[in-house]
Design a protein around this motif. Sequence first.
Motif, mmCIF file in Angstrom:
data_model
loop_
_atom_site.group_PDB
_atom_site.id
_atom_site.type_symbol
_atom_site.label_atom_id
_atom_site.label_comp_id
_atom_site.label_asym_id
_atom_site.label_seq_id
_atom_site.Cartn_x
_atom_site.Cartn_y
_atom_site.Cartn_z
ATOM 1 N N ARG A 72 28.352 92.547 37.436
ATOM 2 C CA ARG A 72 29.694 92.900 36.975
ATOM 3 C C ARG A 72 30.663 92.989 38.149
ATOM 4 O O ARG A 72 31.785 92.472 38.091
ATOM 5 N N ASN A 73 30.226 93.630 39.230
ATOM 6 C CA ASN A 73 31.090 93.730 40.406
ATOM 7 C C ASN A 73 31.369 92.364 41.028
ATOM 8 O O ASN A 73 32.459 92.102 41.551
ATOM 9 N N TYR A 74 30.390 91.472 40.974
ATOM 10 C CA TYR A 74 30.578 90.131 41.549
ATOM 11 C C TYR A 74 31.681 89.377 40.814
ATOM 12 O O TYR A 74 32.588 88.810 41.425
ATOM 13 N N PHE A 75 31.611 89.372 39.475
ATOM 14 C CA PHE A 75 32.614 88.639 38.710
ATOM 15 C C PHE A 75 33.983 89.312 38.792
ATOM 16 O O PHE A 75 35.021 88.638 38.743
ATOM 17 N N LEU A 76 34.010 90.630 38.899
ATOM 18 C CA LEU A 76 35.291 91.311 39.081
ATOM 19 C C LEU A 76 35.928 90.914 40.416
ATOM 20 O O LEU A 76 37.138 90.693 40.502
ATOM 21 N N ALA A 77 35.107 90.820 41.458
ATOM 22 C CA ALA A 77 35.632 90.418 42.763
ATOM 23 C C ALA A 77 36.153 88.982 42.724
ATOM 24 O O ALA A 77 37.190 88.663 43.317
ATOM 25 N N LYS A 78 35.441 88.101 42.028
ATOM 26 C CA LYS A 78 35.905 86.713 41.909
ATOM 27 C C LYS A 78 37.214 86.636 41.145
ATOM 28 O O LYS A 78 38.113 85.863 41.501
ATOM 29 N N GLU A 79 37.344 87.450 40.105
ATOM 30 C CA GLU A 79 38.565 87.434 39.313
ATOM 31 C C GLU A 79 39.745 87.949 40.123
ATOM 32 O O GLU A 79 40.843 87.379 40.086
ATOM 33 N N LEU A 80 39.526 89.028 40.882
ATOM 34 C CA LEU A 80 40.603 89.566 41.696
ATOM 35 C C LEU A 80 40.964 88.615 42.826
ATOM 36 O O LEU A 80 42.128 88.463 43.193
ATOM 37 N N GLY A 81 39.942 87.922 43.399
ATOM 38 C CA GLY A 81 40.222 86.992 44.482
ATOM 39 C C GLY A 81 40.982 85.774 44.011
ATOM 40 O O GLY A 81 41.832 85.232 44.714
ATOM 41 N N GLY A 82 40.714 85.319 42.782
ATOM 42 C CA GLY A 82 41.424 84.149 42.276
ATOM 43 C C GLY A 82 42.866 84.434 41.943
ATOM 44 O O GLY A 82 43.710 83.540 41.954
ATOM 45 N N SER A 83 43.166 85.696 41.608
ATOM 46 C CA SER A 83 44.540 86.037 41.230
ATOM 47 C C SER A 83 45.415 86.371 42.431
ATOM 48 O O SER A 83 46.615 86.545 42.289
ATOM 49 N N SER A 84 44.809 86.465 43.619
ATOM 50 C CA SER A 84 45.606 86.807 44.797
ATOM 51 C C SER A 84 46.452 85.614 45.232
ATOM 52 O O SER A 84 46.132 84.460 44.941
ATOM 53 N N LYS A 85 47.488 85.865 45.969
ATOM 54 C CA LYS A 85 48.402 84.833 46.424
ATOM 55 C C LYS A 85 47.772 84.051 47.560
ATOM 56 O O LYS A 85 47.244 84.623 48.505
ATOM 57 N N LYS A 86 47.804 82.715 47.437
ATOM 58 C CA LYS A 86 47.218 81.862 48.456
ATOM 59 C C LYS A 86 48.191 81.654 49.604
ATOM 60 O O LYS A 86 49.411 81.735 49.430
ATOM 61 N N SER A 87 47.632 81.373 50.752
ATOM 62 C CA SER A 87 48.454 81.143 51.932
ATOM 63 C C SER A 87 49.175 79.811 51.828
ATOM 64 O O SER A 87 48.628 78.819 51.332
ATOM 65 N N GLY A 88 50.394 79.778 52.292
ATOM 66 C CA GLY A 88 51.182 78.560 52.261
ATOM 67 C C GLY A 88 51.069 77.732 53.529
ATOM 68 O O GLY A 88 51.735 76.691 53.665
ATOM 69 N N ARG A 89 50.214 78.136 54.451
ATOM 70 C CA ARG A 89 50.059 77.390 55.694
ATOM 71 C C ARG A 89 49.204 76.137 55.479
ATOM 72 O O ARG A 89 48.259 76.144 54.701
ATOM 73 N N LYS A 90 49.550 75.073 56.186
ATOM 74 C CA LYS A 90 48.826 73.808 56.111
ATOM 75 C C LYS A 90 48.396 73.400 57.511
ATOM 76 O O LYS A 90 48.970 73.831 58.507
ATOM 77 N N ILE A 91 47.375 72.548 57.546
ATOM 78 C CA ILE A 91 46.891 72.078 58.839
ATOM 79 C C ILE A 91 47.912 71.186 59.524
ATOM 80 O O ILE A 91 47.930 71.039 60.740
ATOM 81 N N SER A 92 48.813 70.587 58.708
ATOM 82 C CA SER A 92 49.859 69.749 59.292
ATOM 83 C C SER A 92 50.900 70.574 60.048
ATOM 84 O O SER A 92 51.649 70.026 60.863
ATOM 85 N N ASP A 93 50.940 71.898 59.793
ATOM 86 C CA ASP A 93 51.888 72.757 60.501
ATOM 87 C C ASP A 93 51.446 73.046 61.932
ATOM 88 O O ASP A 93 52.245 73.521 62.736
ATOM 89 N N ILE A 94 50.175 72.779 62.237
ATOM 90 C CA ILE A 94 49.670 73.034 63.582
ATOM 91 C C ILE A 94 50.168 71.945 64.530
ATOM 92 O O ILE A 94 50.129 70.752 64.202
ATOM 93 N N ASP A 95 50.628 72.336 65.674
ATOM 94 C CA ASP A 95 51.100 71.381 66.668
ATOM 95 C C ASP A 95 49.906 70.899 67.489
ATOM 96 O O ASP A 95 49.399 71.633 68.339
ATOM 97 N N PRO A 96 49.390 69.671 67.240
ATOM 98 C CA PRO A 96 48.202 69.213 67.972
ATOM 99 C C PRO A 96 48.540 68.876 69.418
ATOM 100 O O PRO A 96 49.647 68.469 69.745
ATOM 101 N N VAL A 97 47.555 69.045 70.264
ATOM 102 C CA VAL A 97 47.736 68.722 71.676
ATOM 103 C C VAL A 97 47.413 67.248 71.890
ATOM 104 O O VAL A 97 46.864 66.564 71.021
#
Length: 337
Positions: free
Chosen positions: A56-81
């Motif tokens: 029960r705790n496992y599925f509750l954690a998955k449900e709460l994790g899926g509803s959280s806001k995802k990061s808007g950062r992308k790998i293309s934002d990184i300035d490669p050397v």
Amino acid sequence: RKAKLFPPVPPLSFLHSFWSDGEQTPESRTFHSAAFCRPAMEINDGEEEEEFEFSRNYFLAKELGGSSKKSGRKISDIDPVDEQELRTAANNLEPKHEREVASLMESYKASYPEWGFMLRTGFGLLMYGFGSKKALIEDFASTSLTEYSVVVINGYVQSINLKQVMVAIAEVWWDQLKAKRRNSPSQAQQPFNSRSIDDLLAFMDGQEADDDKSFVCIIVNNIDGPGLREPESQHLLARIASCTHIRIIASIDHVNAPLLWDKKMVHTQFNWYWYHVPTFAPYVVEGVFFPLILAHSSTAQSAKTAAIVLQSLTPNAQSVFRVLAEYQLSHPDVEGK
């Protein structure tokens, strides 16, 4: 006498006689049986409840994790050397355990006589294990295979022309035959460049040599590399390895490399004898031909890659590209269509 606080546990023989006694009624047997089984049932109920709570705790954690806001950062934002700068920094890293690696490499030299014997008896040597095996194989060839001709194929190169490799092997084998027949007149040979693949294989598999012990040794660094990973390339290499006067030494590094071959290729054509030889040596040379992550390609690297591709082409194709490049340089104002 001292009173006993807890009655002794009845032995199994007593329980057997108790339940098998004909004077006991079925109701009394059921009662005593349930009395003995109750603790186990209570334990099982506790385990099931704990397992249910965990699920029960496992599925509750998955449900709460899926509803959280995802990061808007992308790998293309990184300035490669710059790639060259990154490679320079990687080459300047201080190597570790140099003494242990050198000692391990030195210990393999005791196996050189065995490896040479396996080659002379018709086996192909397949080296596997963590670390670059390029230096180990080339050291074995330079010290123990001095009486034989050696051809090196680098499978870590992005593109390899196996037809040109076969032509080079045939020319080396022909030179070796001519050296053994100095006093006898040599027959005129058709240029190997104009021969088909089947003709080249027939020549390498022929019986022109007076001594059956003579052969050409082919070293394939990273036979599972990107330049040789196609099924057509592997089948052609297997046909070359099955020739009478060819012996092959190869190395693999990919965990799925054995999936490149079928049973016939492993046991009949390549005739592999496997050796586990981890060297823990860095892949310095092999890594040059692979693009680095988080690094943008520079102009120098693009020119280097183009030079590698041009070197893998046939002489006729190189001549065509040379004419096109000269025309482009002499007419810089002409636009392409």
